[in-house]
Design a protein around this motif. Structure first.
Motif, PDB file in Angstrom:
ATOM      1  N   TYR A 288      13.991  61.495 147.927  1.00  0.00           N
ATOM      2  CA  TYR A 288      15.009  62.167 148.010  1.00  0.00           C
ATOM      3  C   TYR A 288      15.748  61.512 149.361  1.00  0.00           C
ATOM      4  N   PRO A 289      17.033  61.040 148.925  1.00  0.00           N
ATOM      5  CA  PRO A 289      17.746  60.263 150.156  1.00  0.00           C
ATOM      6  C   PRO A 289      17.890  61.204 151.529  1.00  0.00           C
ATOM      7  N   PHE A 290      18.064  62.366 151.102  1.00  0.00           N
ATOM      8  CA  PHE A 290      18.286  63.211 152.374  1.00  0.00           C
ATOM      9  C   PHE A 290      17.259  63.353 153.549  1.00  0.00           C
ATOM     10  N   TYR A 291      15.995  63.171 153.044  1.00  0.00           N
ATOM     11  CA  TYR A 291      14.616  63.367 153.833  1.00  0.00           C
ATOM     12  C   TYR A 291      14.704  61.887 154.532  1.00  0.00           C
ATOM     13  N   ARG A 292      14.340  61.968 155.826  1.00  0.00           N
ATOM     14  CA  ARG A 292      14.011  60.988 156.589  1.00  0.00           C
ATOM     15  C   ARG A 292      12.822  60.825 157.379  1.00  0.00           C
ATOM     16  N   GLU A 293      12.196  59.767 157.731  1.00  0.00           N
ATOM     17  CA  GLU A 293      10.892  59.703 158.586  1.00  0.00           C
ATOM     18  C   GLU A 293      11.239  59.085 159.823  1.00  0.00           C
ATOM     19  N   HIS A 294      12.532  58.699 160.058  1.00  0.00           N
ATOM     20  CA  HIS A 294      12.823  58.327 161.453  1.00  0.00           C
ATOM     21  C   HIS A 294      14.006  58.960 161.837  1.00  0.00           C
ATOM     22  N   PRO A 295      14.093  59.156 163.288  1.00  0.00           N
ATOM     23  CA  PRO A 295      15.283  59.835 163.924  1.00  0.00           C
ATOM     24  C   PRO A 295      16.489  59.250 163.665  1.00  0.00           C
ATOM     25  N   ILE A 296      17.616  59.877 163.530  1.00  0.00           N
ATOM     26  CA  ILE A 296      18.950  59.603 163.693  1.00  0.00           C
ATOM     27  C   ILE A 296      19.655  59.876 164.881  1.00  0.00           C
ATOM     28  N   GLY A 297      21.059  59.450 164.820  1.00  0.00           N
ATOM     29  CA  GLY A 297      21.878  59.915 165.872  1.00  0.00           C
ATOM     30  C   GLY A 297      22.175  61.585 166.264  1.00  0.00           C
TER      31      GLY A 297
ATOM     32  N   PHE B 198      32.230  54.143 167.197  1.00  0.00           N
ATOM     33  CA  PHE B 198      30.938  54.457 167.566  1.00  0.00           C
ATOM     34  C   PHE B 198      30.104  53.038 167.855  1.00  0.00           C
ATOM     35  N   ALA B 199      30.768  51.925 167.394  1.00  0.00           N
ATOM     36  CA  ALA B 199      30.242  50.627 167.620  1.00  0.00           C
ATOM     37  C   ALA B 199      29.115  50.515 166.974  1.00  0.00           C
ATOM     38  N   THR B 200      28.854  51.083 165.588  1.00  0.00           N
ATOM     39  CA  THR B 200      27.645  50.978 165.059  1.00  0.00           C
ATOM     40  C   THR B 200      27.801  50.520 163.427  1.00  0.00           C
ATOM     41  N   GLU B 201      26.840  50.433 163.044  1.00  0.00           N
ATOM     42  CA  GLU B 201      26.601  50.040 161.530  1.00  0.00           C
ATOM     43  C   GLU B 201      25.840  50.990 160.739  1.00  0.00           C
ATOM     44  N   LEU B 202      26.101  50.923 159.404  1.00  0.00           N
ATOM     45  CA  LEU B 202      25.605  51.967 158.479  1.00  0.00           C
ATOM     46  C   LEU B 202      24.246  52.234 158.716  1.00  0.00           C
ATOM     47  N   GLY B 203      23.853  53.521 158.922  1.00  0.00           N
ATOM     48  CA  GLY B 203      22.469  53.757 158.556  1.00  0.00           C
ATOM     49  C   GLY B 203      21.728  53.666 159.957  1.00  0.00           C
ATOM     50  N   GLU B 204      22.456  53.200 161.226  1.00  0.00           N
ATOM     51  CA  GLU B 204      21.649  52.837 162.493  1.00  0.00           C
ATOM     52  C   GLU B 204      22.031  53.974 163.312  1.00  0.00           C
ATOM     53  N   VAL B 205      21.292  54.222 164.596  1.00  0.00           N
ATOM     54  CA  VAL B 205      21.819  55.100 165.373  1.00  0.00           C
ATOM     55  C   VAL B 205      22.768  54.395 166.450  1.00  0.00           C
ATOM     56  N   SER B 206      23.764  55.005 166.667  1.00  0.00           N
ATOM     57  CA  SER B 206      24.920  54.263 167.518  1.00  0.00           C
ATOM     58  C   SER B 206      24.360  54.159 168.742  1.00  0.00           C
ATOM     59  N   PRO B 207      24.838  52.888 169.681  1.00  0.00           N
ATOM     60  CA  PRO B 207      24.355  52.731 171.012  1.00  0.00           C
ATOM     61  C   PRO B 207      24.252  53.694 171.809  1.00  0.00           C
ATOM     62  N   ASP B 208      25.267  54.637 171.831  1.00  0.00           N
ATOM     63  CA  ASP B 208      25.340  55.956 172.591  1.00  0.00           C
ATOM     64  C   ASP B 208      24.394  57.162 172.032  1.00  0.00           C
ATOM     65  N   GLY B 209      23.945  56.657 171.059  1.00  0.00           N
ATOM     66  CA  GLY B 209      22.640  57.868 170.600  1.00  0.00           C
ATOM     67  C   GLY B 209      23.585  59.181 169.812  1.00  0.00           C
ATOM     68  N   ARG B 210      24.910  59.119 169.720  1.00  0.00           N
ATOM     69  CA  ARG B 210      25.628  60.041 169.459  1.00  0.00           C
ATOM     70  C   ARG B 210      25.616  60.240 167.936  1.00  0.00           C
ATOM     71  N   VAL B 211      25.792  59.572 167.044  1.00  0.00           N
ATOM     72  CA  VAL B 211      25.737  59.616 165.655  1.00  0.00           C
ATOM     73  C   VAL B 211      25.076  58.571 164.935  1.00  0.00           C
ATOM     74  N   THR B 212      24.746  58.784 163.636  1.00  0.00           N
ATOM     75  CA  THR B 212      24.393  57.960 162.678  1.00  0.00           C
ATOM     76  C   THR B 212      25.556  58.003 161.679  1.00  0.00           C
ATOM     77  N   VAL B 213      26.096  56.923 161.219  1.00  0.00           N
ATOM     78  CA  VAL B 213      27.135  57.029 159.929  1.00  0.00           C
ATOM     79  C   VAL B 213      26.579  56.466 158.721  1.00  0.00           C
ATOM     80  N   GLU B 214      26.650  57.193 157.693  1.00  0.00           N
ATOM     81  CA  GLU B 214      26.081  56.757 156.342  1.00  0.00           C
ATOM     82  C   GLU B 214      26.981  57.017 155.296  1.00  0.00           C
ATOM     83  N   PHE B 215      26.954  56.423 154.278  1.00  0.00           N
ATOM     84  CA  PHE B 215      27.696  56.736 153.161  1.00  0.00           C
ATOM     85  C   PHE B 215      27.014  57.677 152.413  1.00  0.00           C
TER      86      PHE B 215
END
Lengths: 172, 458
Positions: A67-76, A104-121
């Motif tokens: 299931y795409p919603f579950y993740r094994e690693h933390p996000i922003g 947020f100077a970030t790429e898809l699926g990554e934790v932004s450098p400031d840790g605030r967000v993860t942007v995904e489609f």
């Protein structure tokens, strides 16, 4: 193994199991509860969930990995999901996504450098009549314009303290 | 109070039954409000009826399932295996995920008790032991609204033990998905509800009505279908069947989106309107200076129509037809006669600003992402179709791509356990067939121009 979960979550999980005729059905809601509390579902917590339900760890991991919603690693700290699918794309969904990424100077699926967000489609958020849309955590934002995206980003920066990730270990 | 924004303008062509109160600014999701508007009267009425009679009323109504396949709901219920003695389960499919569809969202967020009442009447009719609402993860507010509404209904003895003093007991469990489209397929949903990967089951021979959740007889119905049950009980099946046209009874909530002036949802009487009415009269037509390029008539898995094409043939009653897109009746049968389907009622309008190959690339990315991976043709084929269309969009199209795409599509449809095979093949097959000139022309496109397009879809 003891789970590092607050007592109210542990109690809620007991209640979840009791709701279903067969305990295994409680797996998805348990995974939701763990991820909500801890931000992701570690292998240790997958083993813990398996033990609660009398399952093998692989029976849990095959669900987590499916299931795409579950993740094994933390996000922003905040989770931004921009709808990628056709009606949103036809109305500028990709531009909206680019705006979030660049704010947020970030790429898809990554934790932004400031840790605030993860942007995904996200694949179709079922709000095609108000395209383009994005979910920020549990809140749906509709008919997004450039100005609104900028305002949402500002709001996130005001509300959410930065928590930059520690530098990656050398042996990574 | 949990609330979502209301759409205050209701088009005069609409006939609102399911959405009668939904967009009333004074109407909220509380049980008090629902009861003030006559709510749960039909559950009381149904509780005094023999279960077989409720099933018969739904059969008489000729209600067809609103999830996509359009299978008669009453017939589905009659298939229930009652001889096994196993418990019967009811599942409401609220996994609304077909791109272009946003009707169940309105029903869940704006009138949750209507759904709960419809479900409890259904539970009475099929003697369900327990009911579930499988709601997609991406509707967190919807899940909270439903949980709160079910708790209220329980306190009013309308859900739970000893409903309305009849001795009948049935609770409703809200079960949240985790962002997998395949859970909208009813057997995939059942597997998911059992705590497993949502791998659809092989059917026939066993349909969920015989062997479903926990190997027990199970009815899976869409949100909109279950909401209709309340109104069938209110009117009686025969009277309900007078709404709309034969084979397309009741109303349907159509979802209009894409490149159209006024997108939105419109509840319309079955068979009384056309795609032209929806797109031009209700949707306001194309945007300034734009021309129609294509229409997807029933969710992205439906076969596409190209602007200007004509559909000819004979209807089931023998009458000949000769339609343009705008003439196709807005019902189950019209789009079928025109070589496609109404699916979940999701109409997507594409104007001449979009690159049609890129539209397909966007759709292919969806189905490749959502293939469960169980069957090789779908798992591999959907991925190849995505890769080829993405490459074409990126300025590296080859003259043979159109044939290659069509060949891959042809090797998927009909060769998979569930309809995801068709869902991923039909867009490619139909886009290539209808727009072959555009797919072929891609091969000569300047890669620099391809990369600098203003509207990106992949």
């Amino acid at each position: 193994m003891a789970a590092d979960l607050p007592p109210e979550t542990l109690q809620a999980i007991d209640g979840l199991i009791a709701r279903y005729p067969q305990a295994r059905s409680a797996l998805m809601p348990i995974l939701h509860a763990i991820q909500k509390e801890q931000g992701c579902i570690s292998l240790e917590m997958q083993e813990w969930a398996a033990a609660q339900l009398g399952l093998t760890p692989i029976q849990v991991r095959e669900v987590v990995s499916f299931y795409p919603f579950y993740r094994e690693h933390p996000i922003g700290a905040r989770h931004i999901r921009v709808c990628r699918t056709l009606s949103c794309a036809l109305n500028g969904g990709y531009r909206v996504c680019d705006a979030f990424k660049s704010a947020f100077a970030t790429e898809l699926g990554e934790v932004s450098p400031d840790g605030r967000v993860t942007v995904e489609f996200a694949e179709c958020l079922a709000s095609c009549g108000t395209a383009p849309v994005a979910l920020v955590d549990d809140v749906l934002h509709e008919n997004l314009t450039d100005e609104q995206v900028a305002a949402i980003c500002e709001q996130i920066k005001r509300d959410t303290p930065a928590r930059p990730a520690p530098p990656a270990p050398d042996n990574a | 109070m949990l609330a979502v924004p209301k759409r205050t303008h209701i088009h005069p062509l609409e006939r609102r039954i399911l959405l009668k109160h939904a967009d009333d600014p004074q109407y909220d999701v509380s049980i008090d409000c629902y009861l003030r508007h006559g709510g749960y009267a039909e559950l009381r009425k149904a509780a005094a009826m023999p279960p077989e009679q409720i099933v018969q009323e739904v059969a008489d109504s000729e209600l067809r399932g609103r999830g996509g396949a359009g299978f008669p709901a009453g017939m589905k219920w009659k298939f229930l295996d009652r001889k096994s003695g196993k418990p019967v389960y009811l599942i409401c499919n609220a996994d609304e995920s077909e791109p272009g569809t946003f009707k169940d969202r309105q029903l869940i967020h704006k009138d949750p008790h209507q759904l709960i009442e419809g479900m409890m009447i259904t539970a009475f009719a099929i003697r369900a032991k327990l009911a579930f609402i499988y709601i997609r993860e991406e509707m967190p507010l919807g899940a909270r609204i439903l949980e709160a509404a079910i708790a209220e209904a329980r306190r009013h003895n309308l859900v739970g033990d000893d409903i309305l003093g009849t001795g009948f007991a049935c609770d409703i469990v809200v079960h949240r998905g985790a962002a997998a489209y395949i859970c909208g397929e009813e057997t995939g949903l059942i597997e998911s509800l059992e705590g497993k990967r949502a791998y659809p089951r092989i059917k026939p021979p066993y349909f969920p009505a015989a062997i479903g959740l926990y190997q027990c007889p199970t009815i899976v119905n869409n949100v909109e279908t279950l909401c209709n049950v309340k109104h069938i009980v209110a009117l009686g099946g025969k009277e309900f069947s007078r709404i709309g046209t034969p084979g397309n009874t009741g109303t349907r909530i159509w979802c209009l989106s894409g490149q159209v002036r006024n997108p939105g949802y419109f509840e319309l009487e079955g068979g009384r309107h056309t795609y032209g009415d929806l797109i031009y009269r209700m949707g306001g037509g194309l945007r300034e200076g734009r021309a129609l390029q294509a229409v997807i008539p029933g969710g992205t898995s439906a076969k596409v129509w190209r602007a200007g094409e004509r559909f000819t043939g004979k209807l089931r009653n023998g009458d000949p037809f000769n339609w343009g897109i705008e003439d196709v009746p807005l019902d189950f049968d019209g789009p079928m006669a025109a070589g496609s389907m109404s699916g979940s009622g999701a109409v997507i309008v594409i104007d001449d600003s979009a690159d049609i190959v890129e539209v397909l690339a966007n759709i292919n990315a969806f189905y490749a992402h959502e293939s469960c991976g169980q069957c090789t043709p779908c798992r591999e084929g959907s991925l190849w179709m995505r890769k080829i269309t993405s490459r074409m969009v990126g300025g590296a199209a080859r003259p043979e791509d159109a044939d290659l795409l069509a060949a891959i599509g042809d090797q998927i449809a009909g060769r998979t356990i569930c309809a995801h095979g068709e869902a991923c093949a039909w867009p490619t097959q139909s886009f290539v067939a209808k727009f072959r000139d555009k797919f072929t022309a891609k091969a000569g496109e300047d890669p620099e121009r391809a990369r600098s397009r203003s509207l990106r879809l992949v």
